[in-house]
Design a protein around this motif. Structure first.
Motif, PDB file in Angstrom:
ATOM      1  N   LEU A 106       0.642  -1.253  -0.376  1.00  0.00           N
ATOM      2  CA  LEU A 106       0.032  -0.172   0.243  1.00  0.00           C
ATOM      3  C   LEU A 106       0.690   1.493  -0.045  1.00  0.00           C
ATOM      4  CD1 LEU A 106      -2.689  -0.747   2.773  1.00  0.00           C
ATOM      5  CD2 LEU A 106      -2.694  -0.272   0.288  1.00  0.00           C
ATOM      6  N   ASP A 107       1.895   1.233   0.384  1.00  0.00           N
ATOM      7  CA  ASP A 107       2.118   2.475   0.797  1.00  0.00           C
ATOM      8  C   ASP A 107       3.428   2.846   0.340  1.00  0.00           C
ATOM      9  OD1 ASP A 107       0.908   3.082   3.032  1.00  0.00           O
ATOM     10  OD2 ASP A 107       1.370   2.329   4.697  1.00  0.00           O
ATOM     11  N   ARG A 108       4.569   1.499  -0.273  1.00  0.00           N
ATOM     12  CA  ARG A 108       5.780   1.254  -0.545  1.00  0.00           C
ATOM     13  C   ARG A 108       6.179   1.136  -2.578  1.00  0.00           C
ATOM     14  NH1 ARG A 108      11.040   2.942   1.001  1.00  0.00           N
ATOM     15  NH2 ARG A 108      12.329   2.222  -0.794  1.00  0.00           N
ATOM     16  N   VAL A 135      -1.210  12.849  16.703  1.00  0.00           N
ATOM     17  CA  VAL A 135      -0.646  14.945  16.510  1.00  0.00           C
ATOM     18  C   VAL A 135       0.506  14.213  17.918  1.00  0.00           C
ATOM     19  CG1 VAL A 135       0.412  16.809  17.437  1.00  0.00           C
ATOM     20  CG2 VAL A 135      -1.356  16.424  15.160  1.00  0.00           C
ATOM     21  N   GLY A 136      -0.541  14.014  18.484  1.00  0.00           N
ATOM     22  CA  GLY A 136       0.595  13.011  20.454  1.00  0.00           C
ATOM     23  C   GLY A 136       0.904  11.605  19.719  1.00  0.00           C
ATOM     24  N   ALA A 137       1.062  11.414  18.840  1.00  0.00           N
ATOM     25  CA  ALA A 137       1.158  10.152  18.500  1.00  0.00           C
ATOM     26  C   ALA A 137       2.193   9.360  17.273  1.00  0.00           C
ATOM     27  CB  ALA A 137       0.158   9.304  18.425  1.00  0.00           C
ATOM     28  N   VAL A 138       3.067  10.632  16.933  1.00  0.00           N
ATOM     29  CA  VAL A 138       3.967  10.915  16.120  1.00  0.00           C
ATOM     30  C   VAL A 138       5.191   9.673  16.967  1.00  0.00           C
ATOM     31  CG1 VAL A 138       5.908  12.146  15.361  1.00  0.00           C
ATOM     32  CG2 VAL A 138       3.461  12.865  15.553  1.00  0.00           C
ATOM     33  N   TYR A 139       5.241  10.168  18.628  1.00  0.00           N
ATOM     34  CA  TYR A 139       6.539   9.275  19.076  1.00  0.00           C
ATOM     35  C   TYR A 139       6.349   7.733  18.806  1.00  0.00           C
ATOM     36  CZ  TYR A 139       8.655   6.614  22.085  1.00  0.00           C
ATOM     37  OH  TYR A 139      10.057   4.994  22.349  1.00  0.00           O
ATOM     38  N   GLU A 140       4.846   7.205  18.543  1.00  0.00           N
ATOM     39  CA  GLU A 140       4.605   6.059  18.459  1.00  0.00           C
ATOM     40  C   GLU A 140       4.561   5.162  17.637  1.00  0.00           C
ATOM     41  OE1 GLU A 140       1.399   2.708  19.861  1.00  0.00           O
ATOM     42  OE2 GLU A 140       1.079   4.869  20.603  1.00  0.00           O
ATOM     43  N   LEU A 141       4.589   6.331  15.947  1.00  0.00           N
ATOM     44  CA  LEU A 141       4.344   6.140  14.833  1.00  0.00           C
ATOM     45  C   LEU A 141       5.132   6.070  13.734  1.00  0.00           C
ATOM     46  CD1 LEU A 141       0.868   7.611  14.318  1.00  0.00           C
ATOM     47  CD2 LEU A 141       1.377   5.129  14.251  1.00  0.00           C
ATOM     48  N   GLY A 142       6.392   7.098  14.294  1.00  0.00           N
ATOM     49  CA  GLY A 142       7.634   7.132  13.765  1.00  0.00           C
ATOM     50  C   GLY A 142       7.663   8.878  12.804  1.00  0.00           C
ATOM     51  N   PRO A 143       8.611   8.840  13.139  1.00  0.00           N
ATOM     52  CA  PRO A 143       9.263  10.823  12.704  1.00  0.00           C
ATOM     53  C   PRO A 143       8.589  11.291  10.706  1.00  0.00           C
ATOM     54  CG  PRO A 143      11.138   9.817  13.294  1.00  0.00           C
ATOM     55  CD  PRO A 143      10.168   8.718  13.626  1.00  0.00           C
ATOM     56  N   SER A 144       8.633   9.153  10.001  1.00  0.00           N
ATOM     57  CA  SER A 144       7.524   9.754   8.715  1.00  0.00           C
ATOM     58  C   SER A 144       6.809  10.432   8.891  1.00  0.00           C
ATOM     59  CB  SER A 144       7.933   8.472   7.906  1.00  0.00           C
ATOM     60  OG  SER A 144       7.450   7.789   8.865  1.00  0.00           O
ATOM     61  N   SER A 145       5.743   9.894   9.703  1.00  0.00           N
ATOM     62  CA  SER A 145       4.618   9.901  10.429  1.00  0.00           C
ATOM     63  C   SER A 145       3.705  11.241  10.278  1.00  0.00           C
ATOM     64  CB  SER A 145       3.807   9.118  11.434  1.00  0.00           C
ATOM     65  OG  SER A 145       3.909   9.870  12.677  1.00  0.00           O
ATOM     66  N   GLU A 146       4.505  12.696  10.655  1.00  0.00           N
ATOM     67  CA  GLU A 146       4.307  13.236  10.967  1.00  0.00           C
ATOM     68  C   GLU A 146       3.690  14.727  10.021  1.00  0.00           C
ATOM     69  OE1 GLU A 146       6.252  17.470  13.577  1.00  0.00           O
ATOM     70  OE2 GLU A 146       7.096  15.800  12.699  1.00  0.00           O
ATOM     71  N   GLU A 147       4.368  14.737   8.479  1.00  0.00           N
ATOM     72  CA  GLU A 147       4.628  15.326   7.968  1.00  0.00           C
ATOM     73  C   GLU A 147       2.472  14.701   7.020  1.00  0.00           C
ATOM     74  OE1 GLU A 147       4.756  15.750   3.121  1.00  0.00           O
ATOM     75  OE2 GLU A 147       6.826  15.348   3.944  1.00  0.00           O
ATOM     76  N   ASN A 148       2.273  13.082   6.695  1.00  0.00           N
ATOM     77  CA  ASN A 148       0.926  12.561   7.163  1.00  0.00           C
ATOM     78  C   ASN A 148      -0.252  13.581   8.156  1.00  0.00           C
ATOM     79  OD1 ASN A 148       2.473  11.029   5.064  1.00  0.00           O
ATOM     80  ND2 ASN A 148       1.887   9.021   5.482  1.00  0.00           N
ATOM     81  N   GLY A 170      -1.663   4.223  14.647  1.00  0.00           N
ATOM     82  CA  GLY A 170      -2.015   2.764  13.098  1.00  0.00           C
ATOM     83  C   GLY A 170      -3.075   2.393  12.504  1.00  0.00           C
ATOM     84  N   ILE A 171      -4.016   2.419  13.264  1.00  0.00           N
ATOM     85  CA  ILE A 171      -5.402   1.917  12.654  1.00  0.00           C
ATOM     86  C   ILE A 171      -5.945   3.574  12.461  1.00  0.00           C
ATOM     87  CG2 ILE A 171      -7.229   0.876  12.723  1.00  0.00           C
ATOM     88  CD1 ILE A 171      -5.128  -1.328  14.371  1.00  0.00           C
ATOM     89  N   LEU A 172      -6.075   4.117  13.116  1.00  0.00           N
ATOM     90  CA  LEU A 172      -6.395   5.769  13.234  1.00  0.00           C
ATOM     91  C   LEU A 172      -6.483   6.359  12.388  1.00  0.00           C
ATOM     92  CD1 LEU A 172      -6.917   5.810  17.136  1.00  0.00           C
ATOM     93  CD2 LEU A 172      -8.774   5.009  15.344  1.00  0.00           C
ATOM     94  N   LEU A 173      -5.072   7.009  11.880  1.00  0.00           N
ATOM     95  CA  LEU A 173      -4.297   6.965  11.330  1.00  0.00           C
ATOM     96  C   LEU A 173      -4.722   6.803   9.894  1.00  0.00           C
ATOM     97  CD1 LEU A 173      -2.059   9.602   9.617  1.00  0.00           C
ATOM     98  CD2 LEU A 173      -0.099   7.220   9.820  1.00  0.00           C
ATOM     99  N   TYR A 174      -4.421   5.508   9.081  1.00  0.00           N
ATOM    100  CA  TYR A 174      -5.795   5.029   7.973  1.00  0.00           C
ATOM    101  C   TYR A 174      -7.098   5.614   8.306  1.00  0.00           C
ATOM    102  CZ  TYR A 174      -1.998   2.015   6.010  1.00  0.00           C
ATOM    103  OH  TYR A 174      -1.046   1.287   5.638  1.00  0.00           O
ATOM    104  N   ALA A 175      -8.001   5.244   8.804  1.00  0.00           N
ATOM    105  CA  ALA A 175      -9.694   5.272   9.548  1.00  0.00           C
ATOM    106  C   ALA A 175      -9.674   6.802   9.229  1.00  0.00           C
ATOM    107  CB  ALA A 175      -9.508   5.340  10.305  1.00  0.00           C
TER     108      ALA A 175
END
Length: 425
Positions: free
Chosen positions: A324-326, A408-421, A382-387
């Protein structure tokens, strides 16, 4: 001119202060553990009991001991061959056991859980339940496997039947249940009680499990220093513990943004530890620092490893995410996500299916899956980001914005690359 110079100096000092505040790891804390060699995959104890197993053997105790040792070798090396060997000897034990059969059913079921063969594990757990032996252990297993299958009402009923605040097994499951409900503070409180039980028992395995799981929960709660200290406590007990080293690498990467140092830690792990997902994290870090060659190399290693048929369905979810993502292989993602829902109908599996439909252009189907199988049923970022992306794509702007605020408060858990998404939601 003096005013401008002063502003630049103050800005620089402020930047340095922020970076310093985000630094809590120290190479001297963990360097000594990075030099650990490969784990031993034999012993006189193992060889003694393994020698008793013949093609027509009925040495039941030998099968149980050898299966347990193979499982330990798998945990220490990440090498799938040991998990499969454990399955073989435990299956043989189940077939010949007249006494203690429930214990062998449970052991084989746990092996199947590790292989993501959850429905087969559930059948074995049900078989163990028909035997009035080790009842609490079977109820704990039934809770575990029903959580994996998304049967949360069933899981809760098994948990209720286990209630014993003095039991380590009950406490860790109570923690897991509260994590599922999104009550992280209560999760941590029960996990801390479980850690106390483990430390009182002096059982190394329970202590290791407690430290690494509590470290994970602390990370989810933003208690990064507590998380780091507990990964170090795990390494004090087991200097070769790959999971704890991966946890420290994640802190170094996601919290401190020291990507090269995180890669150094992981490079030391993958010299001897063979689990494919470690290469995905290395590829993510390489992407972050713009090293395309290293990223491709690690993805290539991952894909080569998961071609091994012994892995079965263990890496389906990872593969769907990559499609999906790559790699934009949306047809493959849709087929595999459907299979994963069949194997494991949890919100995570449904989120992959929903996102596959979104990528295929079927936005309404994606939204329907989110509304039926995800809304109000999980708190995993991760699930909520897709939702959230599906809400945005289907005009559910208020819902997307509400999840954006949470994510926004879950960037640490999701990883730095998630911030832009997240910011683009």
């Amino acid at each position: 001119m003096k005013y401008i110079t002063l502003c630049i100096v103050l800005l620089f000092l402020s930047s340095c202060k922020t970076e310093t505040e985000n630094l809590l790891t120290n190479k001297e804390d963990y360097n000594k553990y990075l030099a650990s060699g490969p784990s031993k995959t034999t012993s006189k104890y193992f060889e003694l009991w393994n020698s008793k197993i013949k093609p027509d053997s009925s040495q039941l105790m030998s099968f149980g001991i050898v299966g347990g040792e193979y499982n330990r070798y798998f945990q220490n090396t990440g090498d799938i061959q040991y998990l499969k060997k454990a399955e073989q000897v435990l299956a043989k034990a189940v077939s010949i056991a007249a006494i203690g059969k429930a214990g062998y059913y449970r052991a084989l079921a746990r092996n199947y859980i590790s292989q993501h063969r959850f429905r087969e594990a559930a059948q074995l757990a049900d078989s163990a339940r028909t035997i009035n032996s080790g009842v609490d252990q079977t109820l704990g297993l039934l809770f575990d496997v029903n959580m994996e299958l998304g049967n949360y009402d069933k899981a809760e009923s098994y948990l209720d039947s286990l209630k014993n605040m003095n039991d380590f097994g009950y406490l860790i499951r109570l923690a897991k249940w509260n994590d599922h409900k999104g009550d992280l503070a209560t999760t941590i409180r029960f996990m801390e009680k479980a850690k106390e039980k483990a430390e009182d028992s002096k059982n190394t395995g329970l202590r290791l499990w407690s430290y690494t799981n509590l470290a994970d929960y602390y990370g989810h709660a933003g208690r990064i220093e507590d998380s780091y200290r507990h990964y170090l406590k795990a390494l004090e007990l087991d200097p070769g513990n790959a999971y704890a080293k991966k946890g420290i690498a994640w802190i170094v990467f996601s919290y401190e943004k020291k990507a090269e140092e995180a890669m150094r830690i992981l490079d030391s792990v993958t010299k001897n530890y063979k689990a494919p997902d470690y290469y995905l994290l290395k590829a993510e870090i390489a992407d972050f620092i713009g090293d395309d060659l290293k990223s491709l190399s690690n993805f290539d290693t991952y894909f080569k490893q998961v071609q091994n048929p012994a892995y079965g369905d263990m890496y389906n979810a990872y593969n769907v995410s990559l499609y999906l993502d790559r790699t934009d292989q949306f047809d493959k993602a849709l087929r595999l996500s459907r299979k994963e829902v069949g194997n494991r109908p949890t919100p995570e599996s449904y989120s992959l299916l929903a996102y596959s439909h979104l990528k295929k252009g079927d936005k309404e189907k994606a939204l329907e899956i989110v509304q039926e199988h995800i809304e109000g049923k999980t708190f995993e970022p991760g699930i909520l980001l897709y939702a959230a992306e599906i809400y945005k794509a289907t005009g559910q702007i208020e819902k997307a914005e509400a999840l954006k605020t949470e994510l926004v408060g879950a960037v640490y858990e999701l990883g730095p690359s998630s911030e832009e998404n997240i910011l683009n939601l």
